[in-house]
Design an enzyme around this catalytic site. Structure first.
Site, PDB file in Angstrom:
ATOM      1  N   LYS A 193     -22.359   3.708  11.857  1.00  0.00           N
ATOM      2  CA  LYS A 193     -23.181   2.660  11.078  1.00  0.00           C
ATOM      3  C   LYS A 193     -22.128   1.506  10.299  1.00  0.00           C
ATOM      4  O   LYS A 193     -21.449   2.350   9.436  1.00  0.00           O
ATOM      5  CB  LYS A 193     -23.936   3.505   9.985  1.00  0.00           C
ATOM      6  CG  LYS A 193     -24.912   2.571   9.329  1.00  0.00           C
ATOM      7  CD  LYS A 193     -25.376   2.851   7.962  1.00  0.00           C
ATOM      8  CE  LYS A 193     -24.568   2.484   6.839  1.00  0.00           C
ATOM      9  NZ  LYS A 193     -24.450   0.959   6.729  1.00  0.00           N
ATOM     10  N   GLU A 196     -23.775  -2.997   6.380  1.00  0.00           N
ATOM     11  CA  GLU A 196     -25.017  -3.943   6.422  1.00  0.00           C
ATOM     12  C   GLU A 196     -24.360  -5.340   6.160  1.00  0.00           C
ATOM     13  O   GLU A 196     -25.159  -6.328   6.770  1.00  0.00           O
ATOM     14  CB  GLU A 196     -26.006  -3.610   5.675  1.00  0.00           C
ATOM     15  CG  GLU A 196     -25.714  -3.777   4.113  1.00  0.00           C
ATOM     16  CD  GLU A 196     -25.227  -2.263   3.631  1.00  0.00           C
ATOM     17  OE1 GLU A 196     -24.323  -1.633   4.276  1.00  0.00           O
ATOM     18  OE2 GLU A 196     -25.703  -1.768   2.325  1.00  0.00           O
ATOM     19  N   GLY A 246     -14.926   3.673   2.585  1.00  0.00           N
ATOM     20  CA  GLY A 246     -15.540   2.786   1.519  1.00  0.00           C
ATOM     21  C   GLY A 246     -15.119   2.980   0.132  1.00  0.00           C
ATOM     22  O   GLY A 246     -13.789   3.451  -0.119  1.00  0.00           O
ATOM     23  N   GLY A 247     -15.977   2.745  -0.668  1.00  0.00           N
ATOM     24  CA  GLY A 247     -15.676   2.872  -2.225  1.00  0.00           C
ATOM     25  C   GLY A 247     -15.694   4.328  -2.710  1.00  0.00           C
ATOM     26  O   GLY A 247     -16.515   5.114  -2.173  1.00  0.00           O
ATOM     27  N   THR A 250     -19.397   5.639  -3.532  1.00  0.00           N
ATOM     28  CA  THR A 250     -20.194   6.074  -2.230  1.00  0.00           C
ATOM     29  C   THR A 250     -19.476   7.307  -1.662  1.00  0.00           C
ATOM     30  O   THR A 250     -20.113   8.077  -1.445  1.00  0.00           O
ATOM     31  CB  THR A 250     -19.997   4.827  -1.451  1.00  0.00           C
ATOM     32  OG1 THR A 250     -20.406   3.677  -2.197  1.00  0.00           O
ATOM     33  CG2 THR A 250     -21.063   5.237  -0.250  1.00  0.00           C
ATOM     34  N   GLY A 251     -18.344   7.239  -1.667  1.00  0.00           N
ATOM     35  CA  GLY A 251     -17.544   8.438  -1.446  1.00  0.00           C
ATOM     36  C   GLY A 251     -17.846   9.905  -2.027  1.00  0.00           C
ATOM     37  O   GLY A 251     -18.185  10.848  -1.250  1.00  0.00           O
ATOM     38  N   GLU A 268     -11.932   8.023   3.493  1.00  0.00           N
ATOM     39  CA  GLU A 268     -10.830   7.063   2.993  1.00  0.00           C
ATOM     40  C   GLU A 268     -11.531   6.015   1.930  1.00  0.00           C
ATOM     41  O   GLU A 268     -12.343   5.276   2.291  1.00  0.00           O
ATOM     42  CB  GLU A 268     -10.274   6.082   4.177  1.00  0.00           C
ATOM     43  CG  GLU A 268      -8.864   5.949   3.977  1.00  0.00           C
ATOM     44  CD  GLU A 268      -8.837   4.460   3.155  1.00  0.00           C
ATOM     45  OE1 GLU A 268      -9.209   4.354   2.355  1.00  0.00           O
ATOM     46  OE2 GLU A 268      -8.376   3.350   3.984  1.00  0.00           O
ATOM     47  N   CYS A 302      -7.736  -1.887   1.520  1.00  0.00           N
ATOM     48  CA  CYS A 302      -7.715  -0.470   0.882  1.00  0.00           C
ATOM     49  C   CYS A 302      -6.262  -0.380   0.328  1.00  0.00           C
ATOM     50  O   CYS A 302      -5.897   0.299  -0.678  1.00  0.00           O
ATOM     51  CB  CYS A 302      -8.254   0.387   1.553  1.00  0.00           C
ATOM     52  SG  CYS A 302      -7.311   0.665   3.072  1.00  0.00           S
ATOM     53  N   GLU A 403      -9.542  -0.220  -9.038  1.00  0.00           N
ATOM     54  CA  GLU A 403      -9.391  -1.099  -7.689  1.00  0.00           C
ATOM     55  C   GLU A 403     -10.405  -2.089  -7.873  1.00  0.00           C
ATOM     56  O   GLU A 403     -11.632  -2.338  -7.999  1.00  0.00           O
ATOM     57  CB  GLU A 403      -9.981  -0.398  -6.477  1.00  0.00           C
ATOM     58  CG  GLU A 403      -9.480  -1.004  -5.237  1.00  0.00           C
ATOM     59  CD  GLU A 403     -10.095  -0.081  -3.881  1.00  0.00           C
ATOM     60  OE1 GLU A 403     -11.271   0.192  -3.954  1.00  0.00           O
ATOM     61  OE2 GLU A 403      -9.257  -0.013  -2.892  1.00  0.00           O
TER      62      GLU A 403
HETATM   63  O1  TXE Z   1     -18.897  -0.284  -0.437  1.00  0.00           O
HETATM   64  P1  TXE Z   1     -19.546   1.144   0.013  1.00  0.00           P
HETATM   65  P2  TXE Z   1     -19.069  -1.730  -1.316  1.00  0.00           P
HETATM   66  C1  TXE Z   1     -14.185  -0.308  -2.433  1.00  0.00           C
HETATM   67  C2  TXE Z   1     -13.956  -1.549  -3.035  1.00  0.00           C
HETATM   68  C3  TXE Z   1     -15.294  -2.044  -3.405  1.00  0.00           C
HETATM   69  C4  TXE Z   1     -16.092  -0.985  -3.534  1.00  0.00           C
HETATM   70  C5  TXE Z   1     -17.548  -0.975  -3.091  1.00  0.00           C
HETATM   71  O2  TXE Z   1     -13.443  -1.442  -4.544  1.00  0.00           O
HETATM   72  O3  TXE Z   1     -15.533  -3.054  -4.409  1.00  0.00           O
HETATM   73  O4  TXE Z   1     -15.463  -0.066  -2.528  1.00  0.00           O
HETATM   74  O5  TXE Z   1     -17.846  -1.645  -1.957  1.00  0.00           O
HETATM   75  C6  TXE Z   1     -22.326   2.619   3.120  1.00  0.00           C
HETATM   76  N1  TXE Z   1     -24.734   7.019   1.969  1.00  0.00           N
HETATM   77  N2  TXE Z   1     -14.038  -0.536  -1.134  1.00  0.00           N
HETATM   78  O6  TXE Z   1     -20.144  -1.353  -2.264  1.00  0.00           O
HETATM   79  O7  TXE Z   1     -20.876   1.046  -0.821  1.00  0.00           O
HETATM   80  C7  TXE Z   1     -22.516   1.347   3.252  1.00  0.00           C
HETATM   81  O8  TXE Z   1     -23.762   0.905   3.742  1.00  0.00           O
HETATM   82  C8  TXE Z   1     -24.060   6.610   2.972  1.00  0.00           C
HETATM   83  C9  TXE Z   1     -12.875   0.268  -0.571  1.00  0.00           C
HETATM   84  O9  TXE Z   1     -19.306  -2.654  -0.297  1.00  0.00           O
HETATM   85  O10 TXE Z   1     -18.697   2.187  -0.171  1.00  0.00           O
HETATM   86  C10 TXE Z   1     -21.176   0.855   4.132  1.00  0.00           C
HETATM   87  O11 TXE Z   1     -21.399   1.069   5.597  1.00  0.00           O
HETATM   88  N3  TXE Z   1     -23.665   5.577   3.310  1.00  0.00           N
HETATM   89  C11 TXE Z   1     -12.847   0.253   1.006  1.00  0.00           C
HETATM   90  C12 TXE Z   1     -20.258   1.834   3.431  1.00  0.00           C
HETATM   91  O12 TXE Z   1     -20.941   2.679   2.938  1.00  0.00           O
HETATM   92  C13 TXE Z   1     -23.498   4.599   2.383  1.00  0.00           C
HETATM   93  C14 TXE Z   1     -13.502  -0.531   1.791  1.00  0.00           C
HETATM   94  C15 TXE Z   1     -19.343   1.133   2.603  1.00  0.00           C
HETATM   95  O13 TXE Z   1     -20.001   0.820   1.574  1.00  0.00           O
HETATM   96  C16 TXE Z   1     -24.178   5.004   0.855  1.00  0.00           C
HETATM   97  C17 TXE Z   1     -14.575  -1.118   1.104  1.00  0.00           C
HETATM   98  C18 TXE Z   1     -24.778   6.234   1.004  1.00  0.00           C
HETATM   99  N4  TXE Z   1     -25.321   6.701  -0.250  1.00  0.00           N
HETATM  100  C19 TXE Z   1     -14.845  -1.249  -0.130  1.00  0.00           C
HETATM  101  N5  TXE Z   1     -24.009   4.026   0.289  1.00  0.00           N
HETATM  102  C20 TXE Z   1     -11.689   0.904   1.624  1.00  0.00           C
HETATM  103  N6  TXE Z   1     -11.604   2.287   1.452  1.00  0.00           N
HETATM  104  O14 TXE Z   1     -11.040   0.334   2.086  1.00  0.00           O
HETATM  105  C21 TXE Z   1     -23.462   2.820   1.005  1.00  0.00           C
HETATM  106  N7  TXE Z   1     -23.119   3.542   2.014  1.00  0.00           N
END
Ligand code: TXE
Length: 508
Positions: A193, A196, A246-247, A250-251, A268, A302, A403
């Site tokens: 996935k 979006e 991701g963030g 969310t992690g 990560e 990141c 971040e």
């Molecule tokens: O990422 P999200 P966002 C950091 C960066 C950014 C912040 C938020 O600081 O400002 O994260 O970014 C999916 N259950 N990074 O909001 O939400 C979502 O659909 C399962 C660091 O855009 O973390 C997408 O596919 N999945 C980073 C993915 O998680 C869920 C790279 C990432 O989205 C979910 C990007 C849920 N409840 C942002 N909610 C890095 N580590 O490199 C969302 N998602």
């Protein structure tokens, strides 16, 4: 170069702007629309126009994709495919990626706003990752364990099972390759996935996986929001492992969602990465790398070197030059000649960056470059933001600790080596860091002392598929790339054989 710029290629899974239908889910080996026919508009960050229309899955689609992956794992032939053949499949995918390099670079650039050149670099990196795991697939089948006479003991590696892979928008294809390639090497099945916001190259990868002849059900794709589709995947009892990039927020939600069914999680979650500059370096070189570390892909990286920690004797000269060159960075259309920074990924994300900059100013940090949108009216519809440098920063400030994930770098001062290390480790994260010094021993000492998953000495940013990548602290759980990146997708099993069983009479 002025308009017209090159547009997205025609693909059956990408519908034209304005369409109300799309068939962009890939489940059990066939392309299909979402169960309720849902679609989503994907926006071009350059000018906020609609780039394409794709399917928007429901929770039921996510469940169908998990069921397809489960069936392919539990009942399909995939697990029995010899490891060298899985490696050959990965080589085929790498060949196809290399064949379509220009098309993929364009797709990634239009979707994310990164420059076309950066898109091409991403494809090269992805090819290297597939080749690395193609080579590793059959290299380590297990080991014989020392055991008493009469016992044959061995450890073998088996696939974990069904893996859900949830990826972000900054490196959509690259981050996905770090998950898909080792999972295929290990013999897992998977549901992918993408964010979006940026699904286009994930669709393309699935097209190539199909062309490479990977059996139906091994790789499945659902598109949609994190709240609906992402959380359905993390909660589904049919999923054995969730790998997420991701963030941080969310992690933590994903970790909690995976807990009731005790799924394995690999996370990560980014970083706030220190870049330490001592007073014995060539300033021109150190500034040059500091710019790339902070502003590559407009800082949406990141491992961005977003936190400069500079020796006080060179601080003023360093920051003056940094600001001068940050102001000179050409920003514009990702296909434009000489352009080094494109737009940020979305309006929502730029608003977050702007809020962080406003907060930094309130905290007392001082802007010496950027800190605003560009003046060029050509860029006014897109999500552009100028490379920004903050000085007078202190370790306790939000702008230093949080971040930002945009083109924003903070600068702190230090006097002693111990102080530099303490500042470099003063973070909840721990993904990466850099140290610049002409003193080799000092470089090694600082690298050893920094609590980060990757440390660069006199460089910032490079990685190899063969070297593990991941974070200390809140930067995540587990490792990607390298042999450990394969181990994330394997279970170790101990098989113990008693060669000559005799009664033991323990119970008489
Ligand atoms: O990422 P999200 P966002 C950091 C960066 C950014 C912040 C938020 O600081 O400002 O994260 O970014 C999916 N259950 N990074 O909001 O939400 C979502 O659909 C399962 C660091 O855009 O973390 C997408 O596919 N999945 C980073 C993915 O998680 C869920 C790279 C990432 O989205 C979910 C990007 C849920 N409840 C942002 N909610 C890095 N580590 O490199 C969302 N998602």
């Amino acid at each position: 170069m002025t308009q017209p710029y090159v547009a997205l290629p025609d693909k059956p899974y990408l519908s034209a702007p304005g369409s109300s239908t799309a068939a962009g889910l890939y489940i059990g080996g066939s392309w299909r629309p979402a169960a309720d026919g849902g679609v989503r508009e994907i926006v071009n960050p350059y000018d906020a126009s609609v780039l394409t229309v794709v399917s928007e899955a429901t929770a039921a689609d996510a469940a169908a994709a998990v069921a397809a992956a489960r069936a392919a794992f539990d009942g399909g032939p995939w697990r029995a495919v010899p490891a060298d053949e899985r490696g050959a499949v990965l080589h085929r995918v790498a060949d196809l990626l290399a064949r379509d390099r220009a098309e993929i670079a364009l797709m990634e650039s239009l979707d994310t706003g990164k420059t076309l050149e950066e898109g091409g670099i991403d494809v090269d990196d992805v090819v290297a990752v597939f080749r690395y795991y193609a080579g590793l697939a059959d290299k380590d089948a297990g080991r014989i364990v020392s055991a008493p006479e009469g016992v044959f003991s061995r450890v073998v590696y088996e696939p974990v099972g069904v893996c859900a892979m949830i990826t972000p928008w900054n490196y959509p294809l690259l981050q996905l390759s770090w998950k898909v390639a080792p999972a295929i090497a290990a013999g897992d099945t998977m549901v992918v996935k993408p964010s979006e916001v940026t699904p286009v190259t994930t669709l393309k990868l699935v097209e190539l996986v199909e062309e490479a002849g990977i059996p139906a059900g091994v790789v499945n794709l659902v598109l949609g929001s994190g709240a609906t589709v992402g959380s359905a995947l993390t909660e589904d009892p049919g999923v054995d492992l969730v790998s997420f990039t991701g963030g941080l927020d969310t992690g933590t939600r994903i970790m909690a969602a995976a807990a009731p069914t005790v799924k394995k999680v690999a996370l990560e979650l980014g970083g706030k990465n220190p870049n330490i500059v001592f007073d014995d370096v060539d300033l021109d070189t150190a500034v040059d790398y500091a710019l790339s570390a902070a502003f590559f892909h407009s800082g949406q990286v990141c491992s961005a070197g977003a936190r400069l920690i500079v020796h006080e004797d060179v601080h003023d000269a360093f920051t003056a030059e940094l600001a001068r060159r940050a102001d000179a960075i050409v920003i514009g259309h990702p296909q434009g000649e000489g352009v080094r920074c494109g737009p940020l990924v979305s309006a929502e994300h730029r608003a977050k960056v702007e809020a962080a900059v406003a907060r930094g100013t309130e905290e007392g940090a001082r802007i010496i470059a950027g800190g605003r949108r560009p003046d060029d009216p050509e860029l006014s519809r897109g999500y552009f933001y100028r490379p920004t440098v903050f000085v007078d920063c202190h370790r306790a400030m939000d702008i230093v600790q949080r971040e930002v994930f945009g083109p924003v770098v903070t600068v702190e001062r230090f006097r002693t080596e111990a102080e530099a290390v303490a500042l470099g480790n003063d973070t909840d994260y721990g993904l990466s860091g850099g140290v610049w010094t002409a003193d080799a021993a000092r470089g090694e000492r600082v690298a050893a002392a920094l609590r980060h998953g990757t440390v660069w000495i006199n460089d910032f940013g490079p990685y190899f598929p063969g070297a593990e990548w991941g974070g200390f602290g809140r930067s995540g759980v587990g490792r990607e790339l390298g042999p450990a990146g394969l181990d994330e997708y394997r279970e170790a099993k101990h098989i113990y054989r008693n060669l000559d069983p005799k009664p033991q009479r323990w119970f008489g």
